[in-house]
Scaffold this motif. Structure first.
Motif, PDB file in Angstrom:
ATOM      1  N   UNK A   1     -84.620  20.544  47.883  1.00 19.36           N
ATOM      2  CA  UNK A   1     -83.611  20.021  46.956  1.00 19.36           C
ATOM      3  C   UNK A   1     -84.124  20.003  45.520  1.00 19.36           C
ATOM      4  N   UNK A   2     -85.379  19.619  45.345  1.00 19.99           N
ATOM      5  CA  UNK A   2     -85.968  19.610  43.998  1.00 19.99           C
ATOM      6  C   UNK A   2     -85.975  21.018  43.420  1.00 19.99           C
ATOM      7  N   UNK A   3     -86.373  21.972  44.220  1.00 22.51           N
ATOM      8  CA  UNK A   3     -86.414  23.364  43.772  1.00 22.51           C
ATOM      9  C   UNK A   3     -85.017  23.838  43.359  1.00 22.51           C
ATOM     10  N   UNK A   4     -84.015  23.482  44.150  1.00 20.04           N
ATOM     11  CA  UNK A   4     -82.654  23.909  43.855  1.00 20.04           C
ATOM     12  C   UNK A   4     -82.133  23.298  42.565  1.00 20.04           C
ATOM     13  N   UNK A   5     -82.375  21.999  42.346  1.00 22.89           N
ATOM     14  CA  UNK A   5     -81.927  21.366  41.117  1.00 22.89           C
ATOM     15  C   UNK A   5     -82.617  21.980  39.907  1.00 22.89           C
ATOM     16  N   UNK A   6     -83.905  22.302  40.048  1.00 22.21           N
ATOM     17  CA  UNK A   6     -84.631  22.899  38.931  1.00 22.21           C
ATOM     18  C   UNK A   6     -84.167  24.319  38.635  1.00 22.21           C
TER      19      UNK A   6
ATOM     20  N   UNK B   1     -87.611  11.072  41.871  1.00 21.50           N
ATOM     21  CA  UNK B   1     -88.993  10.847  41.447  1.00 21.50           C
ATOM     22  C   UNK B   1     -89.673  12.138  41.002  1.00 21.50           C
ATOM     23  N   UNK B   2     -89.119  13.285  41.441  1.00 20.42           N
ATOM     24  CA  UNK B   2     -89.803  14.561  41.222  1.00 20.42           C
ATOM     25  C   UNK B   2     -89.129  15.468  40.197  1.00 20.42           C
ATOM     26  N   UNK B   3     -87.897  15.174  39.851  1.00 16.66           N
ATOM     27  CA  UNK B   3     -87.210  16.000  38.858  1.00 16.66           C
ATOM     28  C   UNK B   3     -86.145  15.165  38.159  1.00 16.66           C
ATOM     29  N   UNK B   4     -85.889  15.415  36.871  1.00 15.69           N
ATOM     30  CA  UNK B   4     -84.892  14.629  36.142  1.00 15.69           C
ATOM     31  C   UNK B   4     -83.490  14.797  36.738  1.00 15.69           C
TER      32      UNK B   4
END
Length: 247
Positions: A238-243, A53-56
């Motif tokens: 996790x969102x930060x890491x994926x980005x 929901x927060x990152x592609x």
């Protein structure tokens, strides 16, 4: 985006755009009389869904069964112990096929017995084997080349296995590391937040307190709000890491 709900052209577009794939890994095992047997995979899958929901990214179906060694209970309590050899073979083939689709970054959110448990070790072994398979096609001495000249410059991090709190940063209020234990306060409050209808706290009374396993008594201290707090911090990590690791 959810892999099983995507049409072929959407899959190809996701791959060409370099979107990462994220998937949950857990088990079905006894988590006390008060919590669902799918606690582990429910927590990991919830994290993946919230990250999406927060990152592609693309979310693959969860790996829901794995080796438990019947540590907490047996089949009569709903526990399913998956043979580690078969588990490894299944995961190896699954990851191989996901790589064949073209995903350049695969993240596995593993929630069962930590990163040194049998399931996590099997996942990491499968990831290492696929790295080896790919590298062997490059011929001898590929390590002498400049990184950017390699067919896959990120060969060593193509498939990453992490726990729900692997990327949790130090918190400003100095609350310390996230405590995680089997079926006790932490896992109970996480599930209370994720799916409260599956938790029956009064069921703890069905076991005499003196006979409770050492990992179960503090389940009574579970607080759904606290569970939500920790989950949100894990999701942020996790969102930060994926980005930060965009292809």
């Amino acid at each position: 985006m959810y892999l099983t709900r995507m049409r072929p052209e959407q899959v190809r577009e996701a791959v060409s755009s370099g979107l990462p794939l994220i998937m949950a890994s857990g088990v079905v095992e006894y988590h006390g009389p008060h919590s669902p047997v799918g606690t582990d995979v429910m927590i990991a899958e919830h994290l993946c869904m919230e990250v999406e929901k927060r990152t592609p990214c693309v979310v693959a179906p969860p790996i829901s069964f794995g080796p438990t060694t019947s540590w907490a209970a047996g089949p009569l309590d709903g526990e399913i112990d998956f043979d580690p050899a078969h588990f490894y073979g299944y995961v190896l083939e699954l990851l191989r096929r996901l790589r064949m689709i073209g995903f350049k970054r695969i993240y596995i959110v593993q929630h069962h017995q930590g990163l040194e448990g049998l399931q996590a070790l099997s996942l990491r072994r499968a990831a290492a084997e696929l790295m080896r398979e790919e590298a062997l096609t490059w011929g001898h001495g590929w390590g002498r080349k400049r990184t950017e000249e390699l067919p896959n410059p990120r060969i060593f991090s193509t498939i990453q296995v992490g726990s729900i709190d692997t990327y949790l940063q130090a918190l400003p209020d100095d609350t310390g590391p996230m405590p995680i234990g089997h079926a006790g306060k932490v896992e109970t409050q996480l599930i209370q937040h994720i799916d409260p209808a599956t938790v029956r706290m009064d069921a703890l009374k069905s076991i005499e307190r003196a006979r409770l396993p050492e990992w179960l008594p503090d389940a009574e201290e579970a607080d759904a709000a606290e569970g939500a707090y920790w989950l949100d911090r894990c999701i942020e990590g996790w969102v930060r890491t994926l980005n930060e690791n965009q292809a």
